[in-house]
Design a protein around this motif. Structure first.
Motif, PDB file in Angstrom:
ATOM      1  N   ASP A  11      24.041  36.879  26.378  1.00 20.41           N
ATOM      2  CA  ASP A  11      25.113  37.118  25.408  1.00 20.41           C
ATOM      3  C   ASP A  11      25.851  38.422  25.688  1.00 20.41           C
ATOM      4  O   ASP A  11      27.078  38.486  25.554  1.00 20.41           O
ATOM      5  N   THR A  12      25.122  39.467  26.087  1.00 18.10           N
ATOM      6  CA  THR A  12      25.743  40.754  26.409  1.00 18.10           C
ATOM      7  C   THR A  12      26.677  40.615  27.604  1.00 18.10           C
ATOM      8  O   THR A  12      27.791  41.154  27.606  1.00 18.10           O
ATOM      9  N   ILE A  13      26.250  39.904  28.621  1.00 24.67           N
ATOM     10  CA  ILE A  13      27.091  39.677  29.790  1.00 24.67           C
ATOM     11  C   ILE A  13      28.374  38.958  29.370  1.00 24.67           C
ATOM     12  O   ILE A  13      29.471  39.341  29.758  1.00 24.67           O
ATOM     13  N   GLY A  14      28.249  37.923  28.553  1.00 28.91           N
ATOM     14  CA  GLY A  14      29.418  37.191  28.072  1.00 28.91           C
ATOM     15  C   GLY A  14      30.350  38.075  27.264  1.00 28.91           C
ATOM     16  O   GLY A  14      31.575  37.996  27.407  1.00 28.91           O
ATOM     17  N   GLY A  18      34.136  38.936  28.212  1.00 30.29           N
ATOM     18  CA  GLY A  18      35.099  38.286  27.326  1.00 30.29           C
ATOM     19  C   GLY A  18      35.056  36.778  27.371  1.00 30.29           C
ATOM     20  O   GLY A  18      36.078  36.106  27.201  1.00 30.29           O
ATOM     21  N   THR A  19      33.875  36.214  27.559  1.00 28.07           N
ATOM     22  CA  THR A  19      33.734  34.766  27.630  1.00 28.07           C
ATOM     23  C   THR A  19      32.357  34.368  27.108  1.00 28.07           C
ATOM     24  O   THR A  19      31.458  35.191  27.021  1.00 28.07           O
ATOM     25  N   LYS A  20      32.212  33.128  26.752  1.00 28.70           N
ATOM     26  CA  LYS A  20      30.933  32.640  26.248  1.00 28.70           C
ATOM     27  C   LYS A  20      30.176  31.934  27.366  1.00 28.70           C
ATOM     28  O   LYS A  20      30.763  31.186  28.147  1.00 28.70           O
ATOM     29  N   PRO A  21      28.867  32.167  27.448  1.00 30.01           N
ATOM     30  CA  PRO A  21      28.078  31.482  28.467  1.00 30.01           C
ATOM     31  C   PRO A  21      27.948  29.996  28.153  1.00 30.01           C
ATOM     32  O   PRO A  21      27.818  29.598  27.001  1.00 30.01           O
ATOM     33  N   GLN A  85      32.853  45.635  32.984  1.00 25.77           N
ATOM     34  CA  GLN A  85      32.291  44.959  34.149  1.00 25.77           C
ATOM     35  C   GLN A  85      30.779  44.853  34.017  1.00 25.77           C
ATOM     36  O   GLN A  85      30.158  45.593  33.269  1.00 25.77           O
ATOM     37  N   VAL A  86      30.239  43.910  34.766  1.00 21.67           N
ATOM     38  CA  VAL A  86      28.790  43.736  34.850  1.00 21.67           C
ATOM     39  C   VAL A  86      28.407  43.907  36.315  1.00 21.67           C
ATOM     40  O   VAL A  86      29.017  43.296  37.194  1.00 21.67           O
ATOM     41  N   THR A  87      27.420  44.761  36.561  1.00 20.46           N
ATOM     42  CA  THR A  87      26.932  44.994  37.912  1.00 20.46           C
ATOM     43  C   THR A  87      25.519  44.439  38.011  1.00 20.46           C
ATOM     44  O   THR A  87      24.635  44.836  37.254  1.00 20.46           O
ATOM     45  N   ILE A 100      29.505  43.118  41.579  1.00 16.67           N
ATOM     46  CA  ILE A 100      30.199  43.580  40.388  1.00 16.67           C
ATOM     47  C   ILE A 100      31.219  42.535  39.972  1.00 16.67           C
ATOM     48  O   ILE A 100      32.056  42.121  40.780  1.00 16.67           O
ATOM     49  N   VAL A 101      31.143  42.102  38.704  1.00 24.25           N
ATOM     50  CA  VAL A 101      32.089  41.130  38.158  1.00 24.25           C
ATOM     51  C   VAL A 101      32.835  41.809  37.022  1.00 24.25           C
ATOM     52  O   VAL A 101      32.221  42.353  36.110  1.00 24.25           O
TER      53      VAL A 101
END
Length: 148
Positions: A11-14, A18-21, A85-87, A100-101
């Protein structure tokens, strides 16, 4: 050490991206990321607990226009709302790889980076290595006992 992703991690990554998993079965989560400003989009998939030669492994895949990237042995991640971003990190001995996304559907990969580059003074590195040192410097605070 394999990271055991939790629902909160997913959920944190989403949230940061800015998107839902979207669950694809019990062990794969897909995030579809689109840039509002530019015509960019990508899909991020997190594969949890893959059985490879009787060992568990996490794998992160990115699908983008003319691009396919995979990070095997994902052992940690940092989701930064400030950087949007997520690394994702994978370590093997003295080498670290980072995928990195970005929320704006950008993506960068740094592979097999030696620990000395990450722990040294990045201002002393050649320009081509400086960005890598900065981008993956988040790993300095992570040790073998790192948990989320």
């Amino acid at each position: 050490m394999i990271h055991q992703f939790t629902k909160e991690n997913i959920d944190t990554i989403g949230k940061v991206l800015g998107t839902k998993p979207k669950p694809l079965g019990n062990d794969v989560f897909r995030f579809e990321v689109k840039s509002e400003e530019e015509p960019r989009k990508l899909a991020l998939e997190i594969h949890l607990g893959l059985d490879v030669n009787n060992e568990q492994m996490n794998m992160v895949s990115v699908y983008a226009y003319n691009t396919f990237l995979q990070l095997h042995n994902c052992t940690a991640f940092v989701a930064s709302e400030m950087l949007q971003q997520v690394t994702f990190f994978g370590k093997s001995g003295e080498k670290t790889s980072g995928l990195i996304v970005e929320k704006t559907a950008g993506c960068s990969l740094y592979a097999n980076v030696d620990h000395s580059i990450l722990s040294g003074d990045f201002t002393q590195l050649p320009e081509d290595l400086m960005m890598c040192g900065i981008a993956l410097s988040l790993t300095e605070s992570m040790d073998d006992d790192f948990t989320f």
